[in-house]
Design a protein around this motif. Sequence first.
Motif, PDB file in Angstrom:
ATOM      1  N   THR A 199       0.835  -1.202   0.000  1.00  7.11           N
ATOM      2  CA  THR A 199       0.000   0.000   0.000  1.00  7.11           C
ATOM      3  C   THR A 199       0.869   1.251   0.000  1.00  7.11           C
ATOM      4  O   THR A 199       0.614   2.206  -0.754  1.00  7.11           O
TER       5      THR A 199
ATOM      6  N   ASP B  35      -3.011  10.035   2.777  1.00  4.53           N
ATOM      7  CA  ASP B  35      -3.054   8.554   2.734  1.00  4.53           C
ATOM      8  C   ASP B  35      -1.710   7.967   3.172  1.00  4.53           C
ATOM      9  O   ASP B  35      -1.655   6.957   3.889  1.00  4.53           O
ATOM     10  N   GLU B  36      -0.613   8.619   2.753  1.00  2.00           N
ATOM     11  CA  GLU B  36       0.726   8.118   3.128  1.00  2.00           C
ATOM     12  C   GLU B  36       0.938   8.218   4.631  1.00  2.00           C
ATOM     13  O   GLU B  36       1.451   7.285   5.256  1.00  2.00           O
TER      14      GLU B  36
ATOM     15  N   GLU C  54      -1.298   8.245   6.962  1.00  2.62           N
ATOM     16  CA  GLU C  54      -2.129   7.241   7.639  1.00  2.62           C
ATOM     17  C   GLU C  54      -1.505   5.848   7.540  1.00  2.62           C
ATOM     18  O   GLU C  54      -1.499   5.081   8.515  1.00  2.62           O
ATOM     19  N   GLU C  55      -0.947   5.526   6.372  1.00  2.00           N
ATOM     20  CA  GLU C  55      -0.317   4.216   6.194  1.00  2.00           C
ATOM     21  C   GLU C  55       0.956   4.114   7.052  1.00  2.00           C
ATOM     22  O   GLU C  55       1.216   3.072   7.661  1.00  2.00           O
TER      23      GLU C  55
ATOM     24  N   ILE D  75       0.997   4.164  -2.928  1.00  2.00           N
ATOM     25  CA  ILE D  75       0.718   5.569  -2.640  1.00  2.00           C
ATOM     26  C   ILE D  75       1.892   6.444  -3.066  1.00  2.00           C
ATOM     27  O   ILE D  75       1.712   7.496  -3.704  1.00  2.00           O
TER      28      ILE D  75
END
Length: 783
Positions: free
Chosen positions: A152, A242-243, A245-246, A156
Amino acid sequence: MKVRKEVWNLLEIDKILSIFAKSLRSDLGLSVLTAITPCETIDTLRNRQNLLIAYRDYVDRYGDFPWNQNVSSVAEEIHAARKTALLTGQELVAVRMLLLLATRIKDVLNQVKDEFAPFAGVLKKIRDFKYEIESLAVLDEDGNLFDSATPTLLRIRKSEEAVRQSIRLRAQALFANSRINNMLQERLLTFRQNRFTVLVRQEFASRFPGTFIDRSGSGNSVYMEPRSLAELNSRLVLLIQDEEEEKRRILSELTQMILGREKAIVDAEGVLGQIDILYALTDVMGKYGWTLPELSKKPFFVFYDLLHPLLGEKGIPLTIECGRSFHVLVVTGPNTGGKTVALKTVGMGIILAWCGFPLPAKEGTVVGNLDNVFADIGDEQSIEQNLSTFSAHLKNIIHILSEATRSSLVLLDELGAGTDPQEGAALGIALIDTLREKKSITLATTHHNPIKSYALTTPHVETASMEFNVETLAPTYHLLMGIPGRSNAIYIAERYGMPSEVLQKARATLKEQEISMEEVIADLHERKALLNHEWEKMEEQRQKADLLSKEYSEKMKALEEQREKIIAKAEQQAATVLASAEEESRRMIRDLDEAARSVVQRNLHGKRENIREKRKELEQKEEKRFIKKMKDEKRNLEIGDAVSIAGTSITGTILALKGNKAEVQAGAARMDVPLISLTPTSKKVRDALPESPAMSATKPQGVPLSLMIRGMTVDEAMPLVEQYLDRAMRAGYLSVEIIHGRGEGILRREVHQFCAHLSYVESYRLGGPGEGGHGVTIVTFKK
């Protein structure tokens, strides 16, 4: 052993530990050092000492343990993560670094655990961290996650890069527009508030096709997001979110993994701190010559040349003991003469020893099984409780009396001080006597003569004093065991010019028993001075005698060696003459005709026997000389020693000692060999062992032309013969000699029977003239 914090601070133990702290390499060791406490039992102390001894032995043989100068403590960070549930990338890298070092040390300990038994307890505390180390490999050295940390995150970041590339392409088109270009302060993209912007001149801000983001530091320009980049910037912001959060999810999972192994990681950190402590202790022992004391299960101590490390080069070594033939030692002497320092030095030595640390003392120092250290030293007045100095001391002493046992060390400074001298002396005597009845190991200092008298006349109480130089009027800080200190006040006053009438009145005022006491002490000091003088003379004479004895022994040894060489040379010449005469007689007989030869042989038979007897006698003398030389040069052999077998090139390892023989492993063969035939060798056995024909076809090196088995039993000799003949054949020799001696012929028959069954032996025969005769078998190999 238990030590109250007040006593620990009173004896300044933390300051002494700072000496070791200077040799530490990390905060791991410092954490262990600051938390160090004396061992609870003598067995625990012995284990702690044995661990240090094993560490030093390992370092001497193999060098230092693996280490990383950047390793640091992570226990507090992991504990804090219980609340936050998140460790940062840098914190996780610190954990990984610690686990990697712990694993390297565990690998080393696994390799030597059989050789160094004390490491077993340390080894158990380091668990397997292979999974954790592999999991933390997703972080670089700065704590940033690699793109490949998860699929993931990789997707991203690839999307982010694609959007950034699109933004750069649109920016190039924007910069190519001359109308827009004139409005810009500079033709550069700037990342501002997670968005790509351009720097626009203040006067064109209202006309620039875009959105205001920020103002520059000078205020002459503004950061604006071009309209053409707005959509791409919005996509980039979402991807960055998003990054993050990952990344947070990954770090959270890694944190949970670490929290699940918190105890194991803290244990590993403790082991690394312990290794660092061992390094520091070894370093101090090497730099300053400190030593580990011997331990005893009995409650006593003996210190030889113990120094207080805080005194530096000014310190005077202290040799002192208590607890063996007496339980109480009363130390007297002038003020500032070193009495209090002596008490603190003893207390320091006991506590440091029970921490398992080396001491600034000489070899032979012994520390026994003590359960506590009590001390009443100096002014411990309590302002809060509004107690006087004397009352504060009483409170502490009452506590000591209630807690002290026969295994306790009690340090009491200036008994009876702070109150009326007579009452103080009486109380001091009562206190010492109570501790004597308890058999507590007690050291006390005092000025009071009644206490000195008590110490001189009471069983199991010994006296000592701090030496005072009456010529210089200064203390020497040397402790004199067995001699009480004399009062020097009147003497010092006289030296400084006090009027004689004042001195006479002072002496007259003293009680008769006190004058008598001073005379006794003065006499003891004079006797000690005389004894010291006699001792110095005796020591000088002893050193001269030792030197003369050594010179005499060396000269006698040289004369004996010269005598042996002369005798050996003469016997070799005699043997040569006999051999030449025998060979000449055989040659002359061969030249005679048959009839004359028979007559001569009959006449020479008796003479030949005489020659053989003489030769045998010479051989026996040579053998005795060889055995004597071996005995003179031989050291005590032990199991595991590498040895060579006399008369051969064979080396092996001693497996067992059986009286005057040793079981030796030489290659694949085991044999019993007389100790006299073995000599220590520095050559590694594995390098010296003969190679098996099945393993290698290489010719062995250094195979001698003969093998000496004379004096061995059949069981001892035949494995050597088998091994030797095989090596000699593969070395390419045409023939070799087996020297078995004449004797009863048992070895000779065994050698011949063995040679008869060897496929590579062409022939074998007894030696001829000049070849050793019946004492030698010549073996010829097939070509």
